[in-house]
Scaffold this motif. Structure first.
Motif, PDB file in Angstrom:
ATOM      1  N   GLY A 147      -4.146  77.227-141.677  1.00 53.53           N
ATOM      2  CA  GLY A 147      -4.702  76.916-140.371  1.00 53.53           C
ATOM      3  C   GLY A 147      -3.702  77.272-139.290  1.00 53.53           C
ATOM      4  O   GLY A 147      -2.483  77.092-139.466  1.00 53.53           O
ATOM      5  N   ALA A 148      -4.194  77.792-138.170  1.00 49.50           N
ATOM      6  CA  ALA A 148      -3.310  78.186-137.077  1.00 49.50           C
ATOM      7  C   ALA A 148      -3.832  77.671-135.741  1.00 49.50           C
ATOM      8  O   ALA A 148      -3.602  78.269-134.695  1.00 49.50           O
ATOM      9  CB  ALA A 148      -3.170  79.713-137.033  1.00 49.50           C
ATOM     10  N   ASN A 173      -4.683  81.941-141.772  1.00 55.61           N
ATOM     11  CA  ASN A 173      -5.815  81.467-140.973  1.00 55.61           C
ATOM     12  C   ASN A 173      -6.998  82.395-141.227  1.00 55.61           C
ATOM     13  O   ASN A 173      -6.814  83.570-141.551  1.00 55.61           O
ATOM     14  CB  ASN A 173      -5.454  81.462-139.479  1.00 55.61           C
ATOM     15  CG  ASN A 173      -6.461  80.675-138.653  1.00 55.61           C
ATOM     16  OD1 ASN A 173      -6.529  79.451-138.737  1.00 55.61           O
ATOM     17  ND2 ASN A 173      -7.245  81.372-137.839  1.00 55.61           N
ATOM     18  N   LYS A 178      -4.662  84.891-135.199  1.00 60.40           N
ATOM     19  CA  LYS A 178      -4.088  83.611-134.769  1.00 60.40           C
ATOM     20  C   LYS A 178      -2.833  83.293-135.571  1.00 60.40           C
ATOM     21  O   LYS A 178      -1.855  82.762-135.026  1.00 60.40           O
ATOM     22  CB  LYS A 178      -5.116  82.488-134.921  1.00 60.40           C
ATOM     23  CG  LYS A 178      -6.259  82.537-133.915  1.00 60.40           C
ATOM     24  CD  LYS A 178      -7.137  81.309-134.043  1.00 60.40           C
ATOM     25  CE  LYS A 178      -8.234  81.296-132.984  1.00 60.40           C
ATOM     26  NZ  LYS A 178      -9.088  80.080-133.101  1.00 60.40           N
ATOM     27  N   ALA A 179      -2.867  83.598-136.851  1.00 58.88           N
ATOM     28  CA  ALA A 179      -1.686  83.371-137.684  1.00 58.88           C
ATOM     29  C   ALA A 179      -0.531  84.254-137.228  1.00 58.88           C
ATOM     30  O   ALA A 179       0.617  83.800-137.121  1.00 58.88           O
ATOM     31  CB  ALA A 179      -2.026  83.635-139.145  1.00 58.88           C
ATOM     32  N   SER A 199       3.120  85.834-141.883  1.00 58.99           N
ATOM     33  CA  SER A 199       1.716  85.521-142.168  1.00 58.99           C
ATOM     34  C   SER A 199       1.280  86.321-143.382  1.00 58.99           C
ATOM     35  O   SER A 199       1.888  87.344-143.719  1.00 58.99           O
ATOM     36  CB  SER A 199       0.822  85.855-140.969  1.00 58.99           C
ATOM     37  OG  SER A 199       0.915  87.231-140.642  1.00 58.99           O
ATOM     38  N   THR A 217      -7.447  72.255-141.141  1.00 53.61           N
ATOM     39  CA  THR A 217      -8.645  73.045-140.855  1.00 53.61           C
ATOM     40  C   THR A 217      -9.849  72.113-140.807  1.00 53.61           C
ATOM     41  O   THR A 217      -9.766  70.948-141.193  1.00 53.61           O
ATOM     42  CB  THR A 217      -8.898  74.101-141.952  1.00 53.61           C
ATOM     43  OG1 THR A 217      -9.371  73.445-143.134  1.00 53.61           O
ATOM     44  CG2 THR A 217      -7.633  74.880-142.275  1.00 53.61           C
TER      45      THR A 217
END
Length: 334
Positions: A147-148, A173, A178-179, A199, A217
């Motif tokens: 999750g990011a 993510n 986003k990651a 990542s 998440t």
């Protein structure tokens, strides 16, 4: 524990504490220490009903989390109001917004209102960080962050504060941009120069690498497969607070010694509720809660080979303790 409450004959002017002020007052390390020293003392005196959750729409919720103290040594009561709108991601807005209001428990006067969103990010991540002090291996090297979103950087900072042995953070993510953006943000920070951030889109591959695997998440399908967890791993589950949510499969719970932040997890966490219904584990199989870990009533990690699992759903107690720390620190500066 210092009291900042005004006398019964004094009119208290409520203060507003902004998100920026919270960032200037709180650090993950200091809040972890505050929870560790204060939770066992105040928990018996704070009343915290299970949070009320109201469905605003099929995907959106309004949550209310009240708490109040019956002890003069902790003269506070408070309530957090949280909205959960996961579809906000399409609008480039956070999915969670909140406000926290702190009152005097002796007079009922309003003492402060503060940004509940930021307060929640700090207290949630620091609960996980505190748990990892007892449940993760002391020589943990690799943190896998699943999750990011807004909570992810706080969880990373909290785990790094709790386990300074960590040398590498791998972020996954669903939207990998986003990651990558989060990796870039951390890589620019002078504070974490000794830590490698990267990542990886192969979730199963990186789960196998994690000494600590932290999940934040709103997934409704299991992301972490228990068979992929390495020997000695610590699994930190933060995201789910509805029966429909689930971040790990049954095998992860079956393999691990499972702890919770509080008993609210028994009725709120999708992973646990589903496992209970399916007969995978029983409530009696849950080893203990966070307070029992801190005060030594229950033993945390026993050896370097066992898998540990920590599931948190949040509580009014840690909200109140975080708000107390913020308010009293501001009073000292006044």
């Amino acid at each position: 524990m210092a009291s900042s409450d005004s006398s019964p004959n004094t009119t208290t002017i409520p203060i507003f504490i902004s998100a920026n002020s919270l960032h200037s007052i709180l650090t993950h390390n200091s809040l972890i220490q505050h929870f560790q020293s204060s939770l066992p003392k105040v928990s018996p005196t704070i009343h915290t009903p299970i949070r009320q959750s109201f469905e605003v729409s099929p995907s959106s919720s309004l949550l209310l989390m009240p708490s109040w103290s019956s002890s003069p040594s902790f003269p506070y009561m408070g309530v957090k109001l949280v909205t959960y709108f996961p579809q906000n991601s399409t609008l480039n807005l956070p999915g969670i917004h909140g406000s926290y209001v702190l009152f005097s428990s002796s007079t009922g006067q309003t003492l402060a209102s503060m940004d509940g969103t930021v307060l929640t990010l700090y207290r949630t991540s620091c609960v996980s960080g505190l748990a990892s002090k007892f449940l993760a291996r002391s020589d943990s090297k690799v943190l896998v962050m699943i999750g990011a979103g807004a909570l992810a950087p706080h969880l990373i900072k909290a785990h790094l504060a709790a386990r300074p042995s960590l040398q590498r953070v791998i972020i996954w993510n669903r939207t990998m941009k986003k990651a990558r953006d989060l990796v870039e943000d951390f890589s620019k920070s002078d504070e974490y120069k000794g830590v490698c951030f990267d990542s990886n889109e192969n979730l199963e591959e990186i789960v196998k690498m994690g000494d600590i695997v932290s999940c934040a998440t709103n997934s409704q399908v299991a992301l972490v497969r228990g068979e992929k967890l390495k020997v000695g791993a610590h699994l930190d589950l933060v995201g789910s607070f509805k029966h429909s949510m689930r971040e790990c499969d049954d095998e992860a719970l079956r393999r691990g010694r499972v702890f919770v932040d509080n008993e609210g997890a028994f009725v709120e966490a999708g992973e646990l509720v589903g496992a209970f219904k399916r007969g995978v584990i029983k409530k009696e199989d849950i080893v203990g809660n966070l307070v029992e870990l801190i005060d030594g009533t229950k033993t945390g990690r026993k050896d370097d080979k066992e898998i540990t699992v920590f599931k948190s759903v949040g509580s009014g107690i840690v909200d109140a303790l975080a708000a107390q720390m913020v308010y009293e620190n501001l009073q000292k500066l006044a």
